[in-house]
Design a protein around this motif. Structure first.
Motif, mmCIF file in Angstrom:
data_model
loop_
_atom_site.group_PDB
_atom_site.id
_atom_site.type_symbol
_atom_site.label_atom_id
_atom_site.label_comp_id
_atom_site.label_asym_id
_atom_site.label_seq_id
_atom_site.Cartn_x
_atom_site.Cartn_y
_atom_site.Cartn_z
ATOM 1 N N ASP A 1 32.940 44.435 45.162
ATOM 2 C CA ASP A 1 34.176 43.858 45.683
ATOM 3 C C ASP A 1 35.402 44.581 45.126
ATOM 4 O O ASP A 1 36.374 44.831 45.843
ATOM 5 N N ARG B 1 34.934 39.126 52.753
ATOM 6 C CA ARG B 1 35.900 39.708 51.822
ATOM 7 C C ARG B 1 36.844 38.658 51.267
ATOM 8 O O ARG B 1 37.078 37.614 51.872
ATOM 9 N N GLN C 1 41.250 41.697 49.664
ATOM 10 C CA GLN C 1 40.525 42.764 50.340
ATOM 11 C C GLN C 1 40.842 42.782 51.841
ATOM 12 O O GLN C 1 41.025 43.850 52.435
#
Length: 511
Positions: free
Chosen positions: A217, A470, A474
């Motif tokens: 991530d 996400r 993001q």
């Protein structure tokens, strides 16, 4: 710890003690000092508690009255940067002749002199303060000591020097043992690392999965703050039983242990062929992914863990939407719109508004948040799918592996010739820096290449699923990578149904 510091419980008042001294001139009011460098994992102060118990027993044998306890728990006496608050207070009280409460000080007790001092400067300050009054007593494991005796100052300095030398010898042995174990690939963690079981080798599935996801991530743009929040919400705790903090998560992400490597003082541990040593523990991610997350975090603010100069927003399109309302003078407002929380009676939780300020804005455009977010997300996903279909992401090969190997071999050969006396010191140190600079340059290039490669390989072919999972940060980065902005035109006064045609995306070109 409270009972181990300050005046003991049940101690008579200062006036009562003065009366006792008047009745018995041989009575000594003494203070006790206890210290331990490492309190162990339990942090229960058992070491200093044992010291105070021993000193109390000895005081009873002499008929002395303990009027104060000084305690520096979990503090080294050999490190200059460590401040021992109670030792400093002891020195001040000795110089004053009494404790803060007013009890006179006729002597000092310690289980051993190295509890009090391990450095020459501390010994000199302590002795100078101790001898400001005549007739004081000092007791440690060697019995009663006459600190006023001729030559005792030199004797003390010799003892300090021997103690300091022994401390440094132990530290050197510890460092060598630590490094040798690391070179053999052995786990040298003092605490159970996050992601592994107590044996520090076997993976703990839930934590390992969380760490792997966090690394991927962050490579994709997530902030450390988001990872910290996710771990705490999931109920993860540190090996010491605490909630995760920003800095703790940052250290875990930067630790090469996750890919099987070992680091000492910021440098990867390497073998004789200049290759990173692979540890005996199970790896969680690949070396390329670890290099990628390190590269991603180096480009961020050291304090916040998010890209420099950027804020963490609550709403997806804050600052991305721009007001397309036509003003009275015929110009377009073009002000950045902000996310605002909706009233409790509305069916959606947020909207986007063009806020009017002294220099910009008009309050002329408002968009319902949930439907606007969903519409723009759908457009962005379609754009990403079109891009993926038209061109496959590819990263050209680095092609400098042989150059790095040759540079490492050159350094190794230069060191061999120096050790065997084939070249002198001047020649060795003149030729070493260019080789080391070349190795550093190639390793930096390799790290950047591996970061790009890992980011490319981590790209999910299922773009819809990838985007939906996400974090907010993001998603915003992905949207801004394909969109310059979205112009939001006003639908007129009064309540109107959501109209996607009033949202005009401005796409970025391939250039």
């Amino acid at each position: 710890m409270g009972k181990l510091r300050g005046a003991p419980e049940g101690l008579p008042s200062v006036e009562e003690v003065k009366t006792m001294l008047a009745a018995d001139p041989n009575l000594k009011c003494v203070v006790c000092y206890a210290r331990i460098s490492f309190d162990g994992r339990a942090k229960d102060a058992h070491g200093v508690e044992d010291q105070h118990r021993e000193m109390a027993n000895n005081a009873r044998k002499f008929g002395w009255l303990i009027v104060y306890r000084y305690t520096d728990n979990d503090k080294s006496a050999s490190k200059e940067e460590v401040i021992r608050d109670d030792f400093e207070q002891l020195v001040r009280d000795l110089a004053e002749g009494h404790t803060l409460e007013g009890y006179p000080i006729h002597g000092v007790m310690a289980v051993n002199d190295d509890r009090l001092y391990r450095r020459p400067g501390d010994w000199e300050r302590y002795l100078r303060a101790f001898t400001t009054r005549e007739g004081r007593v000092y007791h440690d494991s060697n019995g009663l000591q006459d600190l006023y005796a001729e030559g005792f100052e030199i004797k003390g300095l010799v003892g300090v020097a021997m103690s300091l030398a022994e401390t440094r010898k132990k530290q050197r042995r510890s460092r060598n043992s630590h490094r040798n174990r690391a070179i053999r690939g052995k786990s040298v963690s003092a605490w159970r690392p996050f992601g592994w079981e107590d044996d520090k080798i076997t993976l703990r599935p839930a934590e390992a999965m969380a760490l792997k996801k966090a690394i991927r991530d962050v490579i994709a743009g997530a902030s450390i703050g988001e990872i910290t929040r996710q771990w705490n919400e999931a109920g993860f705790i540190t090996s010491r039983g605490n909630a995760f903090q920003h800095q703790t998560v940052k250290q875990i992400l930067l630790n090469p242990r996750s890919c099987g490597y070992r680091e000492i003082k910021g440098e990867l541990v390497r073998d004789g062929d200049d290759q990173p040593v692979v540890g005996e523990w199970e790896a969680i991610v690949t070396p390329k992914e670890w290099f990628a997350v390190v590269a991603a975090m180096r480009d961020r603010s050291p304090s916040s863990g998010i890209p420099k100069g950027k804020l963490v927003h609550k709403y997806l399109l804050t600052g991305i939407l721009r007001c397309g309302n036509t003003l009275e003078d015929g110009t377009i407002c073009n002000n950045k719109m902000i996310g605002v929380r909706s009233n409790s009676w509305q069916k959606y939780d947020h909207g986007y508004a063009c806020k009017k300020t002294a220099s910009s804005g008009c309050w002329g455009t408002f968009k319902r948040g949930d439907k606007t977010d969903a519409h723009i997300e759908a457009l962005v996903i379609a754009k990403l799918e079109a891009q993926a279909a038209s061109r496959a992401a590819s990263v050209p090969e680095w092609g400098q592996e042989e150059a790095l190997t040759r540079a490492a071999q050159s350094r190794k050969e230069l060191e061999r010739r120096w050790h065997e006396g084939e070249i002198d010191d001047e020649t060795f140190f003149r030729n070493l820096p260019p080789i080391e600079n070349r190795i550093k340059q190639l390793r930096d290039e390799q790290a950047k290449y591996l970061a790009k490669k890992a980011a490319s390989e981590a790209a999910d072919t299922d773009i819809v699923k990838s985007f939906k999972t996400r974090t907010l940060t993001q998603k915003r980065e992905i949207i801004k990578s394909v969109l310059h902005t979205v112009v939001a035109r006003s639908g007129g006064k009064g309540r109107k149904p959501f109209d996607p045609d009033l949202l005009t995306p401005v796409w970025r070109t391939d250039e």
